[in-house]
Design a protein around this motif. Structure first.
Motif, mmCIF file in Angstrom:
data_model
loop_
_atom_site.group_PDB
_atom_site.id
_atom_site.type_symbol
_atom_site.label_atom_id
_atom_site.label_comp_id
_atom_site.label_asym_id
_atom_site.label_seq_id
_atom_site.Cartn_x
_atom_site.Cartn_y
_atom_site.Cartn_z
ATOM 1 N N TYR A 1 19.170 4.074 8.706
ATOM 2 C CA TYR A 1 19.051 2.625 8.825
ATOM 3 C C TYR A 1 20.266 1.942 8.222
ATOM 4 O O TYR A 1 20.788 0.975 8.781
ATOM 5 N N GLU A 2 20.730 2.436 7.077
ATOM 6 C CA GLU A 2 21.893 1.879 6.405
ATOM 7 C C GLU A 2 22.689 3.013 5.775
ATOM 8 O O GLU A 2 22.132 4.060 5.442
ATOM 9 N N GLY A 3 23.980 2.789 5.581
ATOM 10 C CA GLY A 3 24.826 3.791 4.939
ATOM 11 C C GLY A 3 24.924 3.556 3.440
ATOM 12 O O GLY A 3 24.031 3.899 2.683
ATOM 13 N N LEU A 4 26.024 2.973 3.004
ATOM 14 C CA LEU A 4 26.252 2.641 1.593
ATOM 15 C C LEU A 4 26.062 1.144 1.393
ATOM 16 O O LEU A 4 26.671 0.337 2.090
ATOM 17 N N ALA B 1 0.814 -1.221 0.000
ATOM 18 C CA ALA B 1 0.000 0.000 0.000
ATOM 19 C C ALA B 1 0.845 1.268 0.000
ATOM 20 O O ALA B 1 0.538 2.235 -0.702
ATOM 21 N N HIS B 2 1.938 1.282 0.784
ATOM 22 C CA HIS B 2 2.778 2.478 0.892
ATOM 23 C C HIS B 2 4.217 2.002 1.050
ATOM 24 O O HIS B 2 4.700 1.790 2.162
ATOM 25 N N GLN B 3 4.902 1.817 -0.086
ATOM 26 C CA GLN B 3 6.182 1.114 -0.081
ATOM 27 C C GLN B 3 7.311 1.914 0.551
ATOM 28 O O GLN B 3 8.206 1.361 1.172
ATOM 29 N N CYS B 4 7.297 3.218 0.359
ATOM 30 C CA CYS B 4 8.372 4.116 0.803
ATOM 31 C C CYS B 4 9.641 3.890 -0.024
ATOM 32 O O CYS B 4 9.667 3.115 -0.976
ATOM 33 N N GLY B 5 10.721 4.577 0.346
ATOM 34 C CA GLY B 5 11.942 4.584 -0.446
ATOM 35 C C GLY B 5 12.955 3.566 0.018
ATOM 36 O O GLY B 5 13.068 3.274 1.207
ATOM 37 N N TRP B 6 13.710 3.022 -0.913
ATOM 38 C CA TRP B 6 14.731 2.020 -0.634
ATOM 39 C C TRP B 6 16.095 2.672 -0.398
ATOM 40 O O TRP B 6 16.958 2.089 0.242
ATOM 41 N N ALA B 7 16.295 3.886 -0.937
ATOM 42 C CA ALA B 7 17.574 4.580 -0.793
ATOM 43 C C ALA B 7 17.348 6.082 -0.929
ATOM 44 O O ALA B 7 16.437 6.517 -1.643
ATOM 45 N N GLY B 8 18.197 6.847 -0.249
ATOM 46 C CA GLY B 8 18.159 8.287 -0.473
ATOM 47 C C GLY B 8 18.476 8.593 -1.921
ATOM 48 O O GLY B 8 17.703 9.270 -2.610
ATOM 49 N N ILE B 9 19.616 8.057 -2.410
ATOM 50 C CA ILE B 9 20.006 8.197 -3.813
ATOM 51 C C ILE B 9 20.577 6.859 -4.279
ATOM 52 O O ILE B 9 21.498 6.314 -3.670
ATOM 53 N N GLU B 10 20.037 6.355 -5.382
ATOM 54 C CA GLU B 10 20.529 5.137 -6.032
ATOM 55 C C GLU B 10 21.119 5.502 -7.391
ATOM 56 O O GLU B 10 20.589 6.355 -8.103
ATOM 57 N N ALA B 11 22.217 4.831 -7.776
ATOM 58 C CA ALA B 11 22.762 4.940 -9.134
ATOM 59 C C ALA B 11 23.083 3.542 -9.623
ATOM 60 O O ALA B 11 23.736 2.758 -8.919
ATOM 61 N N ASN C 1 15.211 6.311 6.954
ATOM 62 C CA ASN C 1 14.559 5.250 7.706
ATOM 63 C C ASN C 1 14.271 4.029 6.839
ATOM 64 O O ASN C 1 14.243 4.108 5.612
ATOM 65 N N VAL C 2 14.006 2.903 7.489
ATOM 66 C CA VAL C 2 13.749 1.653 6.794
ATOM 67 C C VAL C 2 12.413 1.713 6.062
ATOM 68 O O VAL C 2 11.458 2.351 6.522
ATOM 69 N N ASN C 3 12.340 1.027 4.912
ATOM 70 C CA ASN C 3 11.090 1.020 4.145
ATOM 71 C C ASN C 3 10.290 -0.246 4.447
ATOM 72 O O ASN C 3 10.574 -0.976 5.411
ATOM 73 N N SER C 4 9.307 -0.548 3.586
ATOM 74 C CA SER C 4 8.363 -1.619 3.884
ATOM 75 C C SER C 4 8.929 -3.019 3.655
ATOM 76 O O SER C 4 8.328 -3.999 4.087
ATOM 77 N N TRP C 5 10.073 -3.142 2.958
ATOM 78 C CA TRP C 5 10.645 -4.485 2.762
ATOM 79 C C TRP C 5 12.064 -4.590 3.313
ATOM 80 O O TRP C 5 12.809 -5.505 2.981
ATOM 81 N N GLY C 6 12.454 -3.662 4.177
ATOM 82 C CA GLY C 6 13.702 -3.824 4.904
ATOM 83 C C GLY C 6 14.910 -3.171 4.294
ATOM 84 O O GLY C 6 16.045 -3.540 4.618
ATOM 85 N N GLU C 7 14.711 -2.179 3.404
ATOM 86 C CA GLU C 7 15.820 -1.399 2.876
ATOM 87 C C GLU C 7 15.678 0.048 3.332
ATOM 88 O O GLU C 7 14.582 0.530 3.577
ATOM 89 N N GLY C 8 16.810 0.727 3.364
ATOM 90 C CA GLY C 8 16.811 2.145 3.730
ATOM 91 C C GLY C 8 18.227 2.670 3.711
ATOM 92 O O GLY C 8 18.744 3.180 4.710
ATOM 93 N N GLN C 9 18.892 2.536 2.549
ATOM 94 C CA GLN C 9 20.281 2.991 2.436
ATOM 95 C C GLN C 9 20.333 4.492 2.145
ATOM 96 O O GLN C 9 19.495 5.009 1.406
ATOM 97 N N ALA C 10 21.345 5.147 2.677
ATOM 98 C CA ALA C 10 21.609 6.514 2.237
ATOM 99 C C ALA C 10 21.951 6.514 0.752
ATOM 100 O O ALA C 10 21.393 7.292 -0.028
ATOM 101 N N PHE C 11 22.855 5.586 0.338
ATOM 102 C CA PHE C 11 23.259 5.453 -1.061
ATOM 103 C C PHE C 11 23.230 3.978 -1.455
ATOM 104 O O PHE C 11 23.692 3.120 -0.708
ATOM 105 N N GLN C 12 22.711 3.723 -2.647
ATOM 106 C CA GLN C 12 22.707 2.365 -3.198
ATOM 107 C C GLN C 12 23.377 2.396 -4.567
ATOM 108 O O GLN C 12 23.052 3.232 -5.410
#
Length: 332
Positions: A246-249, A190-200, A217-228
């Protein structure tokens, strides 16, 4: 080509780009944040266009058919899109995306802009959808500099070219803060949220310098990296500060063709994060990530289970490092 100047004021209309009005090398320029468009932007043209610039304005709302504040539904290509000094404001509306890209080519530039209050997963997505960009995306270079990304329930995704890697992604001087669960609890689907601040991804060389990320912060499936980062040949990352996240790189190297990038991750500050750096897998047998000379929130260096941890000497450590990472020597 030419420039359309908009005076300060609030305009209850949509900037609609279609076959009826599209031209090459057009700039739509406001008077600053006080030029406010409340019906969003939507592109629908079927013909290719080169050189499109939006500058110095605030964009809110959305065309009902678009689903995002800046929704690209164009069948034709848009080459060399520039967004400069623009506020894209989702107003905290749950289910409304920010920038949703499509059929982008050439150099994509976002600079000096603010992405805020976005209530769904696409804060700024160069090919809106999950995973990598499809064959229609042929961006040659990304320039993503000096932006503010705050109070969103989504992430930024710079999705490169799968066929011939996008040459460069320059990601510098950005501030990312307060990401996920601002407007609704993260709950899949319903509301997935973000997996990373910035992904490349799918980029030959990524330059990731002098950014700050706080409270990712962590999203709905357990990701929340600053950078991916994944499917990147060279990563040069320095001068970044990542805190209280929640996570860095995270670097995904868990499938063939997803190598651990060359280059170096050095001179960065990590503290208060679930972990600082994780390299997930190493399917290609790449050399370990060079991540020496970083500060990990403690003078004893990072926690690395089985190497640099309390089982060895009873001391405390900073943010955790995981996977094939060379982390010594570290900064104090």
């Amino acid at each position: 080509g030419g420039t359309v100047h908009w005076a300060a004021g609030t305009y209850a209309e949509t900037i609609a780009i279609s076959d009826a009005n599209v031209k090459n090398d057009v700039t739509i320029d406001g008077a600053g944040a006080t030029t406010i468009v409340t019906g969003g932007v939507r592109t629908t043209q079927s013909v290719d266009v080169s050189g499109m610039t939006f500058s110095n304005m605030t964009i809110r709302g959305a065309d009902p058919a678009g689903g995002g504040v800046f929704a690209m539904d164009n069948g034709g290509e848009v080459s060399d899109l520039t967004i400069d000094g623009v506020v894209i404001d989702g107003e905290g509306i749950v289910g409304q995306h920010g920038f949703m890209g499509q059929n982008l080519t050439g150099t994509l530039t976002l600079t000096g802009s603010t992405l805020e209050n976005i209530g769904d997963w696409s804060v700024f997505d160069t090919h809106s959808g999950s995973g990598a960009a499809g064959p229609a995306t042929r961006v040659s270079d990304f320039v993503f500099t000096n932006n503010i990304i705050r109070n969103n329930d989504g992430g930024v995704a710079l999705r490169g070219n799968q066929t011939v890697l996008t040459s460069t992604a320059t990601i510098t001087g950005n501030s990312v803060s307060n990401m996920n669960e601002n407007w609704a609890p993260c709950a899949y689907p319903a509301h997935q949220c973000g997996w990373a601040g910035i992904e490349a991804n799918h980029v030959d060389t990524v330059t990731l310098n002098n950014n700050t990320v706080d409270n990712m912060n962590v999203n709905s499936w357990g990701e929340g990296q600053a950078f991916q980062i994944w499917r990147v040949n060279t990563l040069n990352m320095t001068g970044n500060t990542i805190t209280n996240s929640y996570e860095g790189l995270r670097i995904y190297a868990n499938q063939p063709g997803r190598n651990i990038p060359a280059g170096s991750v050095t001179g960065n500050h990590f503290s208060g994060n679930g972990y600082a750096i994780e390299v997930l897998g190493n399917s290609d047998g790449s050399p370990a990530l060079d991540a020496s000379c970083n500060y990990f929130g403690n003078d004893n260096g990072p926690l690395y289970v089985g190497q640099n941890d309390h089982t060895a000497n009873g001391e405390t450590y900073g943010d955790e490092v995981k996977g094939d990472v060379t982390y010594a020597l570290w900064r104090v």
